[in-house]
Write an enzyme that holds these catalytic residues in place. Structure first.
Site, mmCIF file in Angstrom:
data_model
loop_
_atom_site.group_PDB
_atom_site.id
_atom_site.type_symbol
_atom_site.label_atom_id
_atom_site.label_comp_id
_atom_site.label_asym_id
_atom_site.label_seq_id
_atom_site.Cartn_x
_atom_site.Cartn_y
_atom_site.Cartn_z
ATOM 1 N N GLU A 60 -21.628 42.460 86.070
ATOM 2 C CA GLU A 60 -20.466 42.202 85.217
ATOM 3 C C GLU A 60 -20.382 40.720 84.899
ATOM 4 O O GLU A 60 -20.561 39.879 85.781
ATOM 5 C CB GLU A 60 -19.142 42.590 85.898
ATOM 6 C CG GLU A 60 -18.837 44.044 86.016
ATOM 7 C CD GLU A 60 -17.457 44.269 86.647
ATOM 8 O OE1 GLU A 60 -16.618 43.321 86.628
ATOM 9 O OE2 GLU A 60 -17.219 45.371 87.164
ATOM 10 N N GLU A 116 -6.917 41.275 82.326
ATOM 11 C CA GLU A 116 -7.880 42.308 82.699
ATOM 12 C C GLU A 116 -8.013 43.380 81.620
ATOM 13 O O GLU A 116 -9.002 44.102 81.566
ATOM 14 C CB GLU A 116 -7.468 42.966 84.016
ATOM 15 C CG GLU A 116 -7.673 42.118 85.245
ATOM 16 C CD GLU A 116 -9.115 42.102 85.698
ATOM 17 O OE1 GLU A 116 -9.823 43.094 85.476
ATOM 18 O OE2 GLU A 116 -9.531 41.084 86.273
ATOM 19 N N GLU A 173 -9.141 47.834 78.152
ATOM 20 C CA GLU A 173 -8.661 48.922 79.004
ATOM 21 C C GLU A 173 -7.196 48.648 79.323
ATOM 22 O O GLU A 173 -6.874 47.881 80.231
ATOM 23 C CB GLU A 173 -9.519 49.024 80.263
ATOM 24 C CG GLU A 173 -10.965 49.378 79.968
ATOM 25 C CD GLU A 173 -11.851 49.390 81.196
ATOM 26 O OE1 GLU A 173 -11.731 50.310 82.021
ATOM 27 O OE2 GLU A 173 -12.674 48.454 81.333
ATOM 28 N N LYS A 212 -5.152 48.625 82.844
ATOM 29 C CA LYS A 212 -5.448 47.674 83.908
ATOM 30 C C LYS A 212 -4.345 46.629 84.023
ATOM 31 O O LYS A 212 -3.567 46.408 83.091
ATOM 32 C CB LYS A 212 -6.785 46.979 83.648
ATOM 33 C CG LYS A 212 -7.999 47.840 83.904
ATOM 34 C CD LYS A 212 -9.274 47.003 83.835
ATOM 35 C CE LYS A 212 -10.457 47.755 84.402
ATOM 36 N NZ LYS A 212 -11.680 46.924 84.432
#
Length: 341
Positions: free
Chosen positions: A263, A323, A315, A318
């Protein structure tokens, strides 16, 4: 099926795995913690139809059946995750690991899914599951080898918080509270020939210590190196990777350790002054260029950088806010900024 035909199929799978990995070193993380995302089939169809020559590697965080079915017969090389909640199960016995591999790996290899790494959890060290990671790795390794899949490597993914010292990079070492666990896992992975997966975010290092970390150094735009002995570092990404290299070498006393950057990325929103689209575009484009053109760090000339950009989409489930904003595509599949073409 005749024996010769079986060997031909296995050889074809192995050759395809190797050729797919070495045809490109930058992949994408496909997380699904959002309530507005397209279906797995739509996502995989989109990638294979539009980016087959740019995105050859994909990381998924669990063994979701919809995703695995969508991946069947595609050219994408897959890192699959054993979700954190399943780690205890696969660590508990060889039979449990065999069952998990049968259901999620063997079944889908036969359907044409091209697995590369089997990752036990994501950032569970430190934590209550830390001591379960190594037995899970060993059980799963035994399972995939019994199945004859010597092209699948079992590993785990850790964040930068497992390092107690990361500057200068040559002094990298594991933090005292995880030193025993990480040393044992490092020895284990080295003996298996598996890489350690590392989640590396210069963005977070910068926002946590902007006084000591030059902005350009974090963003791949510095023209002035930071020296560590005879080595010169022009970006924080390389320095963070090499700090992991140093920590692993300190354990096994060998330089030929293996790592994959599972990541890395930069958010487009969430923290004023740091998380903006222009910076995300700069970081991710320069990261891709660095990984594809250079493929090395100052310490590891032979590393052949394999990097997975986080992430496919924002997303929105999150937390905290930043994030939610690492996506490089919108849910309608348009790119946030030029990156993948």
């Amino acid at each position: 099926m005749m024996a010769s035909a079986i060997w031909f199929v296995l050889l074809t799978i192995v050759v395809f795995h190797l050729s797919a990995v070495f045809s490109g070193d930058v992949g994408i993380n496909y997380g699904r913690e959002g309530d507005n995302l397209p279906s797995p089939k739509q996502v995989i169809d989109f990638l294979t139809k539009n980016f087959s020559n740019k995105i050859g590697l994909i990381r998924i965080y669990d063994a979701n059946i919809e995703i695995l079915e969508a991946l069947s017969g595609t050219n994408l090389v897959v890192t699959i995750g054993v979700p954190n909640e399943a780690i205890n199960y696969v660590a508990s016995s060889q039979d449990a690991a065999d069952k998990w591999v049968q259901d999620h790996i063997i079944t889908y290899v036969r359907k044409g899914v091209r697995f590369r790494y089997l990752c036990v959890g994501n950032e569970v060290i430190p934590g209550i599951l830390a001591t379960c990671v190594e037995p899970a790795i060993m059980n799963l390794h035994n399972s995939v080898r019994k199945a004859g899949y010597d092209f699948i490597f079992v590993t785990t993914a850790v964040a930068a918080n497992v390092l107690g010292t990361s500057y200068p990079p040559s002094q990298g070492q594991f933090a005292p509270d995880v030193a025993d666990v990480m040393s044992s896992i490092t020895h284990c992975l080295y003996s298996l020939g598996s890489p350690l997966l590392i989640n590396v975010y210069p963005y977070y290092a910068l926002v946590e210590d902007p006084v000591h970390i030059p902005f350009e150094y974090a963003l791949f735009t510095s023209r002035t190196p930071i020296r560590d002995g005879h080595l010169e570092y022009y970006n924080l990404f390389d320095a963070m990777v090499d700090a992991f290299v140093a920590a692993m070498v300190r354990v096994v006393q060998r330089e030929d350790v293996k790592l994959v950057v599972s990541e890395t990325g930069w958010p487009t929103d969430g923290r004023i002054g740091y998380a903006i689209t222009d910076y995300a575009r700069t970081y991710n484009n320069k990261l891709r260029e660095h990984a594809i053109v250079s493929g090395r760090t100052p310490r590891k000339a032979d590393i052949n950088l394999e990097v997975y950009i986080f992430a496919m989409f924002n997303e929105d489930l999150k937390t905290p806010e930043e994030e939610k904003n690492f996506g490089t595509f919108y849910p309608n599949f348009t790119e946030k900024y030029p990156l993948w073409r």
